[in-house]
Design a protein around this motif. Structure first.
Motif, PDB file in Angstrom:
ATOM      1  N   ARG A 171     -11.453  -2.016  -5.163  1.00  0.00           N
ATOM      2  CA  ARG A 171     -11.594  -1.118  -4.021  1.00  0.00           C
ATOM      3  C   ARG A 171     -10.373  -0.215  -3.860  1.00  0.00           C
ATOM      4  O   ARG A 171     -10.494   0.964  -3.519  1.00  0.00           O
ATOM      5  N   GLU A 172      -9.197  -0.781  -4.121  1.00  0.00           N
ATOM      6  CA  GLU A 172      -7.963  -0.010  -3.924  1.00  0.00           C
ATOM      7  C   GLU A 172      -7.578   0.798  -5.163  1.00  0.00           C
ATOM      8  O   GLU A 172      -6.561   1.491  -5.160  1.00  0.00           O
ATOM      9  N   GLY A 173      -8.339   0.662  -6.223  1.00  0.00           N
ATOM     10  CA  GLY A 173      -8.030   1.400  -7.443  1.00  0.00           C
ATOM     11  C   GLY A 173      -6.755   0.925  -8.132  1.00  0.00           C
ATOM     12  O   GLY A 173      -6.028   1.717  -8.741  1.00  0.00           O
ATOM     13  N   ILE A 174      -6.477  -0.376  -8.022  1.00  0.00           N
ATOM     14  CA  ILE A 174      -5.299  -0.950  -8.696  1.00  0.00           C
ATOM     15  C   ILE A 174      -5.712  -1.400 -10.101  1.00  0.00           C
ATOM     16  O   ILE A 174      -6.631  -2.204 -10.246  1.00  0.00           O
ATOM     17  N   PRO A 175      -5.060  -0.878 -11.153  1.00  0.00           N
ATOM     18  CA  PRO A 175      -5.416  -1.311 -12.506  1.00  0.00           C
ATOM     19  C   PRO A 175      -5.106  -2.794 -12.661  1.00  0.00           C
ATOM     20  O   PRO A 175      -4.120  -3.280 -12.097  1.00  0.00           O
ATOM     21  N   PHE A 176      -5.933  -3.523 -13.389  1.00  0.00           N
ATOM     22  CA  PHE A 176      -5.621  -4.936 -13.608  1.00  0.00           C
ATOM     23  C   PHE A 176      -6.155  -5.416 -14.947  1.00  0.00           C
ATOM     24  O   PHE A 176      -7.059  -4.819 -15.515  1.00  0.00           O
ATOM     25  N   ILE A 177      -5.548  -6.497 -15.436  1.00  0.00           N
ATOM     26  CA  ILE A 177      -5.960  -7.084 -16.713  1.00  0.00           C
ATOM     27  C   ILE A 177      -6.198  -8.572 -16.531  1.00  0.00           C
ATOM     28  O   ILE A 177      -5.679  -9.193 -15.610  1.00  0.00           O
ATOM     29  N   ASN A 178      -6.988  -9.101 -17.456  1.00  0.00           N
ATOM     30  CA  ASN A 178      -7.254 -10.536 -17.486  1.00  0.00           C
ATOM     31  C   ASN A 178      -6.236 -11.185 -18.431  1.00  0.00           C
ATOM     32  O   ASN A 178      -6.255 -10.959 -19.634  1.00  0.00           O
ATOM     33  N   SER A 180       0.823  -1.215   0.000  1.00  0.00           N
ATOM     34  CA  SER A 180       0.000   0.000   0.000  1.00  0.00           C
ATOM     35  C   SER A 180       0.859   1.269   0.000  1.00  0.00           C
ATOM     36  O   SER A 180       0.460   2.305  -0.510  1.00  0.00           O
ATOM     37  N   GLU A 181       2.076   1.134   0.512  1.00  0.00           N
ATOM     38  CA  GLU A 181       3.021   2.269   0.452  1.00  0.00           C
ATOM     39  C   GLU A 181       3.395   2.647  -0.979  1.00  0.00           C
ATOM     40  O   GLU A 181       3.894   3.742  -1.215  1.00  0.00           O
ATOM     41  N   HIS A 182       3.260   1.683  -1.896  1.00  0.00           N
ATOM     42  CA  HIS A 182       3.701   1.915  -3.281  1.00  0.00           C
ATOM     43  C   HIS A 182       2.534   1.720  -4.250  1.00  0.00           C
ATOM     44  O   HIS A 182       2.705   1.147  -5.320  1.00  0.00           O
ATOM     45  N   ARG A 183       1.351   2.186  -3.842  1.00  0.00           N
ATOM     46  CA  ARG A 183       0.150   1.888  -4.618  1.00  0.00           C
ATOM     47  C   ARG A 183       0.269   2.252  -6.098  1.00  0.00           C
ATOM     48  O   ARG A 183      -0.212   1.532  -6.962  1.00  0.00           O
ATOM     49  N   ALA A 184       0.911   3.377  -6.415  1.00  0.00           N
ATOM     50  CA  ALA A 184       0.975   3.837  -7.806  1.00  0.00           C
ATOM     51  C   ALA A 184       1.792   2.895  -8.694  1.00  0.00           C
ATOM     52  O   ALA A 184       1.662   2.914  -9.915  1.00  0.00           O
ATOM     53  N   LYS A 185       2.631   2.073  -8.058  1.00  0.00           N
ATOM     54  CA  LYS A 185       3.456   1.140  -8.841  1.00  0.00           C
ATOM     55  C   LYS A 185       2.783  -0.217  -9.032  1.00  0.00           C
ATOM     56  O   LYS A 185       3.309  -1.077  -9.727  1.00  0.00           O
ATOM     57  N   LEU A 186       1.641  -0.409  -8.383  1.00  0.00           N
ATOM     58  CA  LEU A 186       1.015  -1.735  -8.426  1.00  0.00           C
ATOM     59  C   LEU A 186       0.243  -1.943  -9.719  1.00  0.00           C
ATOM     60  O   LEU A 186      -0.447  -1.041 -10.199  1.00  0.00           O
TER      61      LEU A 186
END
Lengths: 273, 273
Positions: free
Chosen positions: A241-248, A193-199
């Motif tokens: 919920r955390e706004g982490i971009p993701f792909i299938n 969570s400290e590095h959310r923008a890199k996730l």
């Protein structure tokens, strides 16, 4: 229907093979036998390649397909005197480039795909070492240096993608497996969570995950559809919920996942290959 | 002199970028700004790419260079209506291939670089896992499965080459660092001598080794020229005595080392990318 394809290059031939693979995959009814002849960097070797092509032509009774990338005109001329259909990828495009740029090319063999400068060589090696040392959540203490941190359940392609990002682009990529005990209260581990923008999240269809896991541990809880569904649903809800971009990643190659990560995270290449 | 280069592909664009890199490296006096536009797989996206090219042309005041690999003729036509010099690598070679093979290509996007069959996908992933699990002599108990075992002193490129062999060719590659205590009596460790036919040596010029090691541990015994000379001489004498083939990697890229290993050991690709 069978046809022999030869790759003739003054370097590795990997570029010619890759482009040719994409072209040949358009002819599904043909079975292609592939022969790679790399490091053809002298007239002697070009003539040996020509003899090999002619032998194949004789044995097969049909014209072999030859994809070449030869910088030196004399070597290319030797090849073009063969009985193969020679398609030189270098020559085809170097002329229009020379015309447009208004300058002659240096026609020097081995300008690319070499070790490059010490700086870019080092960047690539560092990226590979980084990917190895920060694979699978082994440690979370180097995340300040990461360009990207791939997250997802086990077997979604995180490790291959991290390695490919390093080898192909020189990018510093870590990866962290999201397992249930990490997310007891549904919150991300602090190191992440400290590095959310890199996730960046890699997800997958539960049934595809079941297939992949079954190759490894058939008939286990780990590979059951129920478990796969549960993990994927859980992790995707966290991503949202955390706004982490993701792909299938279910139908994606490693190259496609890596390119999507580069594009989405707007990462800069540190190395050109 | 500056020039913008755009890569437009219906897939990753990696093939176009790689071939273009080799072409552009022939024009040393030009600085190329590179923009990758991957996954252009609809007319809408092709038109967006065209607008982007036209903007660049306006800003730069010179014609942008466009390398594309677009399978769909309509998308390519949209791109060719732009103000860029469009060189489509797919189109250029698909016509002579259709003519020679006497059949029309399927013109289907995404036939290559996909996940492939489950078997080849699995072969590639297995190779990556094998390279990770058998890196740097972590274990020597899986050598019966190896296609090749790379040996050499520390920092000669064994790890990157193993990973590249796995990712690019699907080959099972282990690597083992030769350190002095292993070779007290100048004989190979038993785990290696049992698999002599699979061994391939990576060597290096002592001064190049000194440079590479100095990046990591400057002013150490480890990176001293004396130590580098000693280790290289020692290991090469073992290679010679034991009949282990070896190459000097000093001026070679990872791709070149891997291709040389494939060729010399007559390894078969398990995966095509």
């Amino acid at each position: 229907m069978k046809r022999t394809v030869l790759f003739v290059s003054d370097r590795t031939g990997i570029t010619a093979e890759t482009l040719a693979h994409s072209l040949l995959s358009q002819f599904e009814s043909v079975e292609f036998d592939k022969i790679n002849l790399p490091f053809v960097d002298s007239l002697e070797k070009a003539e040996a390649a020509t003899r090999r092509i002619n032998e194949v032509a004789k044995t097969d009774g049909v014209t072999p397909l030859v994809f070449s990338t030869l910088v030196d005109d004399a070597l290319r001329a030797a090849l073009e005197a063969s009985d193969g259909l020679v398609m030189d990828m270098f020559h085809t495009f170097i002329r229009p480039l020379e015309k447009e740029l208004g300058i002659a090319s240096s026609h020097a063999v081995g300008r690319s795909h070499g070790v490059g400068s010490d700086t870019t060589y080092q960047a690539r090696i560092d990226a590979i070492n980084y990917a190895m040392a920060n694979d699978d959540g082994i440690t979370t203490s180097n995340y300040d240096k990461a360009d990207v941190i791939l997250v997802g359940v086990s077997r979604t392609g995180k490790t291959p993608t991290s390695l490919y990002l390093a080898l192909q682009f020189g990018v510093l990529s870590a990866n962290y497996p999201l397992i249930e005990q990490d997310m007891g209260d549904d919150s991300l581990p602090e190191a992440l969570s400290e590095h959310r923008a890199k996730l960046f999240g890699l997800s997958i269809l539960p049934d595809r995950l079941r297939q992949i896991r079954s190759e490894r541990r058939p008939n286990s809880d780990y590979s059951s559809l129920r478990q796969c569904e549960h993990e994927v649903r859980h992790v995707e809800s966290i991503f949202r919920r955390e706004g982490i971009p993701f792909i299938n990643t279910s139908a994606m190659s490693i190259e496609e996942i890596a390119t999507t990560v580069m594009e989405h995270q707007r990462l800069e290449r540190r190395w050109y290959g």
